[in-house]
Write an enzyme that holds these catalytic residues in place. Structure first.
Site, PDB file in Angstrom:
ATOM      1  N   CYS A 134       0.834  -1.203   0.000  1.00  0.00           N
ATOM      2  CA  CYS A 134       0.000   0.000   0.000  1.00  0.00           C
ATOM      3  C   CYS A 134       0.867   1.251   0.000  1.00  0.00           C
ATOM      4  CB  CYS A 134      -0.930  -0.002   1.213  1.00  0.00           C
ATOM      5  SG  CYS A 134      -1.959   1.471   1.334  1.00  0.00           S
ATOM      6  N   CYS A 137      -0.440   4.058   2.267  1.00  0.00           N
ATOM      7  CA  CYS A 137      -0.177   3.803   3.688  1.00  0.00           C
ATOM      8  C   CYS A 137       1.277   4.078   4.052  1.00  0.00           C
ATOM      9  CB  CYS A 137      -0.483   2.346   4.028  1.00  0.00           C
ATOM     10  SG  CYS A 137      -2.115   1.764   3.563  1.00  0.00           S
ATOM     11  N   ASP A 138       2.209   3.621   3.218  1.00  0.00           N
ATOM     12  CA  ASP A 138       3.610   3.550   3.623  1.00  0.00           C
ATOM     13  C   ASP A 138       4.576   4.390   2.801  1.00  0.00           C
ATOM     14  OD1 ASP A 138       2.885   1.680   5.577  1.00  0.00           O
ATOM     15  OD2 ASP A 138       3.042   0.022   4.157  1.00  0.00           O
TER      16      ASP A 138
END
Length: 308
Positions: A134, A137-138
């Protein structure tokens, strides 16, 4: 005898916990079932930086805080690997796990999805330490660093373009000699000077220093040569699968296995709802799962009022 509830929530990730919170706050008897620890994929996330209210919080810590909030109105939590959901008389649904049986007029499915994995050495070892599925997300953890994206479809290329806003360079590694992404997405990628492409290549191993990812060992299918690619992060997009095997008998999924709902989280079966990553949707985030969960929990209450 099956244990009786008003609402059974299958899955205790952020969406499932939110649904259980809303339903139990409406004075319903609620059970959450999960085959693992509550929190779902949050437990595999080192830091969460895009959930309102927290500048940064560890994924497991956010899971714990959500759980404490969820059970304050009496929602119960139990381990259980759900094997099937069956329709029985008087609007009841029978939920069978590998160890017990439960029944309720309302079932909310929040089992989520899982990314297909490469299945190569280093992938599990460096999960959350450079291996990600992701970019939203990261990606921020790899600011000004070299990263690799594995895959050639829409998700891989769109996420690769997103990463160029953060990373020094994004190397797309694809097993074929052309992308499968939509033409307009390809055009944007090829026009981006921070994206490079490694064609006809598969990943053999994700390498690291014992603490974090340092690169990849790759194999060129045409030349037969192996080589190493430097990368601090590896973002893998070789497909995603809904976790809906236990619900195939209900006829509520599409051909790919995603559960189809309307904007009230209703499936085609009255009293069965679905939310979060198990639904057919574009953005799969903690925030979107929580939003779905609030709707499903309230709709569960509304449905129960109609069958009394």
């Amino acid at each position: 005898m099956a244990k009786e509830y008003d609402v059974i929530v299958i899955g205790a990730g952020p969406g499932g916990m939110t649904a259980a919170l809303y339903a139990s706050r409406a004075n319903l008897k609620v059970l959450m079932l999960d085959r693992g620890i509550y929190g779902g994929q949050m437990n595999n996330t080192a830091e969460v930086e895009n959930y309102p209210g927290y500048k940064s919080i560890l994924g497991p810590d956010l899971a714990e805080k959500m759980y404490e909030s969820t059970i304050q109105f009496g929602a119960e939590y139990a381990y259980g690997n759900v094997e099937s959901v069956e329709l029985v008389a008087d609007n009841l649904k029978l939920v069978k796990t590998d160890s017990d049986e439960y029944q309720a007029p309302v079932v909310i499915i929040a089992t989520g999805s899982q990314h297909r994995k490469l299945g190569v050495p280093g992938e599990e070892e460096y999960g959350g330490r450079g291996v990600s599925y992701c970019a939203v997300c990261d990606g921020a953890f790899f600011r000004d660093k070299k990263v690799a994206v594995v895959g050639g479809g829409d998700s891989a290329i769109e996420e690769g373009i997103y990463l160029t806003q953060l990373a020094q360079n994004v190397n797309v590694i694809h097993r074929r000699d052309q992308l499968r992404a939509q033409a307009i997405i390809q055009q944007r990628a090829f026009a981006n000077d921070k994206m490079t492409f490694t064609w006809d290549t598969v990943v053999k191993e994700i390498k690291g220093d014992g603490q974090k990812v340092t690169g990849l060992l790759v194999h060129n299918k045409k030349t037969g040569e192996d080589s190493e690619i430097e990368a601090s992060g590896v973002f893998i997009y070789v497909g995603i699968e809904p976790m809906t095997e236990a619900f195939q008998n209900l006829g509520i999924t599409d051909e790919a296995g995603w559960i189809e709902t309307n904007d009230r989280m209703e499936t085609k079966i009255p009293g069965i709802y679905a939310l979060g990553d198990v639904r057919k949707k574009n953005l799969r985030q903690i925030t979107t799962a929580v939003g779905d969960g609030g709707i499903a929990g309230q709709e569960a209450f509304n449905y129960l009022q109609t069958i009394k």
